[in-house]
Design a protein around this motif. Structure first.
Motif, PDB file in Angstrom:
ATOM      1  N   UNK A 165      12.899   4.914  -5.190  1.00 21.84           N
ATOM      2  CA  UNK A 165      13.224   5.608  -3.874  1.00 21.84           C
ATOM      3  C   UNK A 165      12.753   4.568  -2.702  1.00 21.84           C
ATOM      4  N   UNK A 166      11.764   3.999  -2.761  1.00 25.71           N
ATOM      5  CA  UNK A 166      11.408   2.845  -1.922  1.00 25.71           C
ATOM      6  C   UNK A 166      12.279   1.678  -1.699  1.00 25.71           C
ATOM      7  N   UNK A 167      12.754   1.206  -3.110  1.00 24.88           N
ATOM      8  CA  UNK A 167      13.680   0.268  -3.243  1.00 24.88           C
ATOM      9  C   UNK A 167      14.965   0.505  -2.702  1.00 24.88           C
ATOM     10  N   UNK A 168      15.370   1.741  -2.561  1.00 20.66           N
ATOM     11  CA  UNK A 168      16.419   2.351  -2.347  1.00 20.66           C
ATOM     12  C   UNK A 168      16.750   2.412  -0.758  1.00 20.66           C
ATOM     13  N   UNK A 169      15.577   2.640  -0.240  1.00 19.72           N
ATOM     14  CA  UNK A 169      15.480   2.613   1.296  1.00 19.72           C
ATOM     15  C   UNK A 169      15.578   0.959   1.869  1.00 19.72           C
ATOM     16  N   UNK A 170      15.057   0.470   1.127  1.00 16.81           N
ATOM     17  CA  UNK A 170      15.211  -1.013   1.632  1.00 16.81           C
ATOM     18  C   UNK A 170      16.633  -1.620   1.556  1.00 16.81           C
ATOM     19  N   UNK A 171      17.200  -1.253   0.460  1.00 16.64           N
ATOM     20  CA  UNK A 171      18.576  -1.940   0.257  1.00 16.64           C
ATOM     21  C   UNK A 171      19.720  -0.916   1.099  1.00 16.64           C
ATOM     22  N   UNK A 172      19.364   0.252   1.232  1.00 12.54           N
ATOM     23  CA  UNK A 172      20.159   1.150   2.413  1.00 12.54           C
ATOM     24  C   UNK A 172      20.122   0.499   3.570  1.00 12.54           C
ATOM     25  N   UNK A 173      19.023  -0.134   4.157  1.00 16.58           N
ATOM     26  CA  UNK A 173      18.718  -0.772   5.385  1.00 16.58           C
ATOM     27  C   UNK A 173      19.287  -2.008   5.585  1.00 16.58           C
ATOM     28  N   UNK A 174      19.733  -2.667   4.214  1.00 15.28           N
ATOM     29  CA  UNK A 174      20.323  -4.037   4.163  1.00 15.28           C
ATOM     30  C   UNK A 174      19.372  -4.954   4.403  1.00 15.28           C
ATOM     31  N   UNK A 175      18.070  -4.761   3.891  1.00 16.67           N
ATOM     32  CA  UNK A 175      16.940  -5.733   4.077  1.00 16.67           C
ATOM     33  C   UNK A 175      16.761  -6.305   2.668  1.00 16.67           C
ATOM     34  N   UNK A 176      16.552  -7.631   2.727  1.00 17.28           N
ATOM     35  CA  UNK A 176      15.866  -8.573   1.379  1.00 17.28           C
ATOM     36  C   UNK A 176      14.606  -7.801   1.492  1.00 17.28           C
ATOM     37  N   UNK A 177      13.906  -8.293   0.362  1.00 18.85           N
ATOM     38  CA  UNK A 177      12.419  -7.993   0.184  1.00 18.85           C
ATOM     39  C   UNK A 177      11.564  -9.002   0.996  1.00 18.85           C
ATOM     40  N   UNK A 178      12.100 -10.101   1.283  1.00 18.14           N
ATOM     41  CA  UNK A 178      11.258 -10.885   2.158  1.00 18.14           C
ATOM     42  C   UNK A 178      11.544 -10.528   3.844  1.00 18.14           C
ATOM     43  N   UNK A 179      12.838  -9.992   4.131  1.00 17.64           N
ATOM     44  CA  UNK A 179      12.894  -9.391   5.352  1.00 17.64           C
ATOM     45  C   UNK A 179      12.014  -8.012   5.669  1.00 17.64           C
ATOM     46  N   UNK A 180      11.897  -7.295   4.624  1.00 14.20           N
ATOM     47  CA  UNK A 180      11.040  -6.078   4.787  1.00 14.20           C
ATOM     48  C   UNK A 180       9.680  -6.345   4.766  1.00 14.20           C
ATOM     49  N   UNK A 181       9.215  -7.287   3.912  1.00 12.91           N
ATOM     50  CA  UNK A 181       7.886  -7.728   4.124  1.00 12.91           C
ATOM     51  C   UNK A 181       7.288  -8.332   5.398  1.00 12.91           C
ATOM     52  N   UNK A 182       8.177  -9.187   6.155  1.00 16.30           N
ATOM     53  CA  UNK A 182       8.079  -9.669   7.553  1.00 16.30           C
ATOM     54  C   UNK A 182       8.064  -8.390   8.325  1.00 16.30           C
ATOM     55  N   UNK A 183       8.912  -7.424   8.462  1.00 13.10           N
ATOM     56  CA  UNK A 183       8.725  -6.432   9.276  1.00 13.10           C
ATOM     57  C   UNK A 183       7.421  -5.541   9.135  1.00 13.10           C
ATOM     58  N   UNK A 184       7.060  -5.445   7.970  1.00  7.06           N
ATOM     59  CA  UNK A 184       5.763  -4.656   7.763  1.00  7.06           C
ATOM     60  C   UNK A 184       4.728  -5.665   8.048  1.00  7.06           C
ATOM     61  N   UNK A 185       4.704  -6.809   7.952  1.00  4.16           N
ATOM     62  CA  UNK A 185       3.608  -7.566   8.020  1.00  4.16           C
ATOM     63  C   UNK A 185       2.634  -7.974   7.010  1.00  4.16           C
ATOM     64  N   UNK A 186       3.352  -7.910   5.854  1.00  5.38           N
ATOM     65  CA  UNK A 186       2.364  -8.123   4.702  1.00  5.38           C
ATOM     66  C   UNK A 186       3.083  -9.147   4.005  1.00  5.38           C
ATOM     67  N   UNK A 187       2.263  -9.601   2.719  1.00  3.94           N
ATOM     68  CA  UNK A 187       2.867 -10.667   1.968  1.00  3.94           C
ATOM     69  C   UNK A 187       4.189 -10.103   1.062  1.00  3.94           C
TER      70      UNK A 187
END
Length: 282
Positions: A19-41
């Motif tokens: 479910x969390x992965x689908x949220x990221x993909x639906x937002x058009x984000x890569x794992x690195x982009x999401x991590x940068x927005x979240x402020x974690x590695x």
């Protein structure tokens, strides 16, 4: 949280991760982009998406905000908490003592109409006498090194016996003969416990079967488990309580219970085994 030996718990973790992965993909984000927005590695994002770690209550709103899906945060937090509760280490459950867990069990039994119980080491809590329960809970408290609230925990455990005398509750209990023979408490407490089993056998709310040492096995001895209304099985291991809710697995426990029940003796034959265990103590 350690990955559960129950596939129900593991499957639930994986479903949350999807479910969390689908949220990221639906937002058009890569794992690195999401991590940068979240402020974690980025490694943290990878572990969450693989179900290797369970996101915290703080992680989920951060993830949802990064994906522009703040409205889903509360539901996902509730889901994560439910997943977390499927596999709970005893030391975590007992971190403030054993009373609260016993009260939680009381609430579960209050809601359960039909409970099937199999034990190979100890009488189930709702059939324990105060003396036996005290000896056992003292041992558990020492072993786990958790806070000592033995008196309160015993009172909460023994309180579950009320459901044997109230309408609307049925217990089908299977004990391995070993339960009658293990010296878990001193001889007086053990005798009292065994006599209590004889005393409750005539109750309409309970069916008590004993699997003799001499029974030809069709199902091997298992860890203790409780099947509640065919909707959940609760399994007790040395280190954790596992709640199994996947229908296929619940059905497996029901199947195992049926096999174990076919090996048990009931009525006078069961009473004879209990009385023999009492005689051995006197």
């Amino acid at each position: 949280m350690t990955v559960s030996p129950s596939s129900s718990a593991h499957a639930a973790r994986e479903a949350l991760a999807v479910r969390l992965t689908h949220l990221r993909k639906d937002a058009g984000l890569t794992g690195k982009e999401l991590s940068a927005r979240c402020g974690w590695h980025p490694a943290k994002t990878t572990r969450i998406q693989k179900g290797a770690v369970l996101p915290s209550d703080a992680d989920i709103p951060t993830w949802c905000s990064a994906c522009g899906a703040d409205d889903q945060a509360d539901d996902l937090i509730a889901t994560a908490r439910a997943v977390d509760s499927m596999y709970m280490e005893w030391r975590r459950l007992h971190r403030n003592g054993m009373r609260q867990v016993q009260e939680d069990w009381y609430a579960l039994h209050e809601q359960t109409r039909h409970c099937r119980v199999y034990v190979s080491d100890l009488p189930p809590g709702f059939l324990q006498t105060p003396a036996f329960a005290t000896a056992l809970i003292e041992q558990i408290t020492r072993f786990q090194g958790t806070p000592d609230d033995v008196a309160e925990a015993v009172a909460a455990r023994v309180a579950r016996s009320r459901f044997l005398y109230e309408g609307g509750h049925v217990y089908v209990v299977l004990l391995e003969e070993s339960v009658l023979r293990y010296r878990t408490a001193d001889p007086d407490a053990m005798c009292g416990q065994l006599r209590h089993l004889l005393a409750v056998m005539p109750l309409a709310s309970i069916s008590l079967g004993i699997i003799p040492f001499t029974a030809q096995r069709t199902v091997w001895p298992l860890e203790a488990f409780y099947v509640h209304d065919d909707t959940m099985a609760v399994v007790e291991t040395l280190t954790a309580e596992i709640k199994v809710t996947q229908p296929r697995e619940v059905a497996d426990y029901a199947k195992a219970f049926a096999g174990l029940a076919s090996m048990a003796v009931y009525g006078d034959a069961a009473r004879a085994l209990i009385q023999a265990a009492i005689d051995a103590l006197e």
